[in-house]
Design an enzyme around this catalytic site. Structure first.
Site, PDB file in Angstrom:
ATOM      1  N   GLY A  93      27.375 -59.536  -8.209  1.00  0.00           N
ATOM      2  CA  GLY A  93      28.398 -59.177  -7.346  1.00  0.00           C
ATOM      3  C   GLY A  93      28.018 -59.866  -6.119  1.00  0.00           C
ATOM      4  N   GLY A  94      27.493 -60.941  -6.050  1.00  0.00           N
ATOM      5  CA  GLY A  94      27.468 -61.759  -4.763  1.00  0.00           C
ATOM      6  C   GLY A  94      28.812 -62.384  -4.216  1.00  0.00           C
ATOM      7  N   SER A  95      28.703 -63.130  -3.268  1.00  0.00           N
ATOM      8  CA  SER A  95      30.021 -63.611  -2.747  1.00  0.00           C
ATOM      9  C   SER A  95      30.717 -64.777  -3.708  1.00  0.00           C
ATOM     10  CB  SER A  95      29.570 -64.435  -1.336  1.00  0.00           C
ATOM     11  OG  SER A  95      28.521 -65.366  -1.609  1.00  0.00           O
ATOM     12  N   GLY A  97      30.027 -65.074  -6.979  1.00  0.00           N
ATOM     13  CA  GLY A  97      30.378 -64.549  -8.176  1.00  0.00           C
ATOM     14  C   GLY A  97      31.743 -63.816  -8.060  1.00  0.00           C
ATOM     15  N   LYS A 277      19.614 -79.986  -2.796  1.00  0.00           N
ATOM     16  CA  LYS A 277      20.365 -80.115  -1.589  1.00  0.00           C
ATOM     17  C   LYS A 277      20.220 -79.035  -0.676  1.00  0.00           C
ATOM     18  CE  LYS A 277      23.572 -76.909  -2.881  1.00  0.00           C
ATOM     19  NZ  LYS A 277      24.548 -76.172  -2.085  1.00  0.00           N
ATOM     20  N   THR A 334      26.742 -78.634   2.537  1.00  0.00           N
ATOM     21  CA  THR A 334      25.951 -77.834   2.697  1.00  0.00           C
ATOM     22  C   THR A 334      24.932 -78.412   3.825  1.00  0.00           C
ATOM     23  OG1 THR A 334      25.515 -77.619   0.461  1.00  0.00           O
ATOM     24  CG2 THR A 334      23.603 -76.628   1.729  1.00  0.00           C
ATOM     25  N   ARG A 341      24.431 -71.240   4.283  1.00  0.00           N
ATOM     26  CA  ARG A 341      23.351 -70.344   4.364  1.00  0.00           C
ATOM     27  C   ARG A 341      22.263 -71.262   4.666  1.00  0.00           C
ATOM     28  NH1 ARG A 341      26.112 -67.841  -0.032  1.00  0.00           N
ATOM     29  NH2 ARG A 341      24.302 -68.820  -1.578  1.00  0.00           N
ATOM     30  N   GLU A 367      18.947 -69.957  -1.245  1.00  0.00           N
ATOM     31  CA  GLU A 367      18.091 -70.401  -2.117  1.00  0.00           C
ATOM     32  C   GLU A 367      17.143 -71.778  -1.707  1.00  0.00           C
ATOM     33  OE1 GLU A 367      17.212 -69.649  -5.182  1.00  0.00           O
ATOM     34  OE2 GLU A 367      19.036 -68.421  -5.972  1.00  0.00           O
TER      35      GLU A 367
END
Length: 418
Positions: A93-95, A97, A277, A334, A341, A367
């Site tokens: 239920g993350g951004s 997804g 990356k 990125t 992030r 990540e």
């Protein structure tokens, strides 16, 4: 790109293909022996660019050809996959997804899109208010997006599965739900990174966790922020699978007027660049946080791209993948955009903040932090030197300060580019 510490290669002159002479043929009796045609005069091949009017006409004709070509392909594009798909499950239920669930649900109002989430509050906000209050409180989700915490109900009868669980938690999550997964259910991985202890990519994690080496698998990657997908801004991604038929099916399922989907067979290339990356983006953020300027940024990112290429090609990636959407495209997004992030983590590290404080203040997973150490272990396995990405791993482990890392990188041997 800069090739620090790259082993020397033998440089050969560029290959010149053999072009046989063109011959005039004559069947008439007594004809002269065959002779090669004279080479055409370069001036005779020049386009009539005598003025702005002629140039505009050439550009107009070129554009019209592109439009006709595009419309011809679109008219032949198949839509039967979307038509016969009734249910999709999104794991996580993350951004990202949530953004992909909203995108697919908007493609067909009769489509049931189930989101399997852990947080009961997120579940209620999606079902009762049609918002994911945690990530997109201002964006209304399509009514056919349904959240649940029941894995069996979510997976029952699903035609496709979008896996959006962070890499480091994927194995344990999938092992818990493995009994409810149909062995023929295609998995579309949205997760980027390497598993810290095993160095595995998602194409290895998913079949292992589900105990099914034949689980249909597709990786989706490319330059994409969840927020811009939610805002329906133009985006282009890549789906890669060793099974061309499955890749084409996912392309049909997901492509829309706002989302281009290219296909590829290079699963390794798409996955490894998607993981590396993120680490490079932390390095780019550190340069920004230290205010080292644009020259430093360009030098560091180009060096990082070389390091990604060295490792990826050793692992079997195709060069076209590394320069495409899921390669150069994703690196640029990125490393250079503030919505990233991983870049944000780097900026804050470069500004002097502690990693623990940075991570505790974030509600999303970067990540690259977990992946950095795994990347260097993988580089050791394949005997590849990766100065920039190794420096990032040392900074994350609190073994090296950002300033000291820059000094060490600047003092590496200067070598010939190859």
């Amino acid at each position: 790109m800069t090739c620090l510490l790259e082993p020397p290669f033998l440089c050969l002159p560029p290959f010149q293909p053999f072009s046989p002479p063109r011959l005039r043929c004559s069947a008439a009796p007594g004809a002269q022996p065959l002779q090669p045609d004279p080479e055409p005069d370069p001036e005779s091949l020049a386009l009539p660019l005598d003025g702005p009017k002629e140039r505009r006409e050439i550009v107009r004709l070129a554009w019209e050809k592109l439009v006709r070509w595009s419309r011809s392909l679109q008219s032949r594009a198949k839509t039967d996959v979307l038509e016969r798909t009734n249910k999709i499950v999104v794991l996580g239920g993350g951004s990202f997804g949530t953004a992909m669930a909203a995108h697919v649900a908007a493609r067909k109002s009769q489509l049931e899109v189930n989101m399997l989430v852990r947080d009961p509050q997120v579940c209620r906000s999606i079902n009762e208010e049609h918002h994911n209050f945690k990530y997109f409180p201002q964006h209304e989700l399509p009514k056919n997006v349904i959240a649940t915490t029941d894995a069996k109900a979510a997976l029952l009868g699903a035609d496709f599965c979008l896996h959006a669980v962070p890499v480091q938690f994927s194995s344990s999550f999938l092992e818990e739900i493995a009994n409810y997964v149909d062995p023929g259910l295609p998995f579309i991985s949205l997760s980027k990174g390497l598993e810290l202890n095993t160095l595995r990519m998602m194409s290895q994690i998913i079949p292992k966790a589900l105990k099914n080496p034949r689980q249909p698998y597709v990786v989706l990657s490319g330059p994409s922020f969840a927020l811009e997908l939610m805002n329906k801004l133009p985006t282009a991604l890549v789906v890669a699978s060793k099974d061309k038929k499955i890749a084409n099916s996912v392309q049909q399922l997901m492509a829309s007027k706002n989302l281009r989907i290219n296909t590829s067979s290079d699963v390794t290339g798409v996955e490894i660049v998607g993981a590396l990356k993120n680490v490079l983006a932390i390095a780019a953020g550190i340069v920004e946080g230290l205010n080292l300027g644009n020259n430093s940024m360009a030098a560091l990112v180009s060096q990082g791209c070389s390091e990604i290429r060295w490792l990826a090609t050793k692992m079997g990636a195709k060069s076209t993948t590394l320069t495409g959407l899921s390669g150069t495209g994703d690196v640029m997004l990125t490393c250079f955009v503030s919505l990233s992030r991983n870049r944000t983590v780097g900026v804050r590290l470069g500004s002097g903040e502690k990693l623990d404080d940075i991570l505790s203040s974030m509600n999303q997973v970067a990540e690259g932090v977990a992946t950095a150490g795994a990347v260097i272990a993988l580089a050791q396995k394949y005997k590849v030197k990766m100065p920039v990405l190794t420096a990032v791993a040392r900074i994350i482990d609190n073994e090296l300060t950002p300033t000291k890392a820059v000094f060490e990188l600047m003092n590496l041997p200067q070598v010939e580019e190859v």
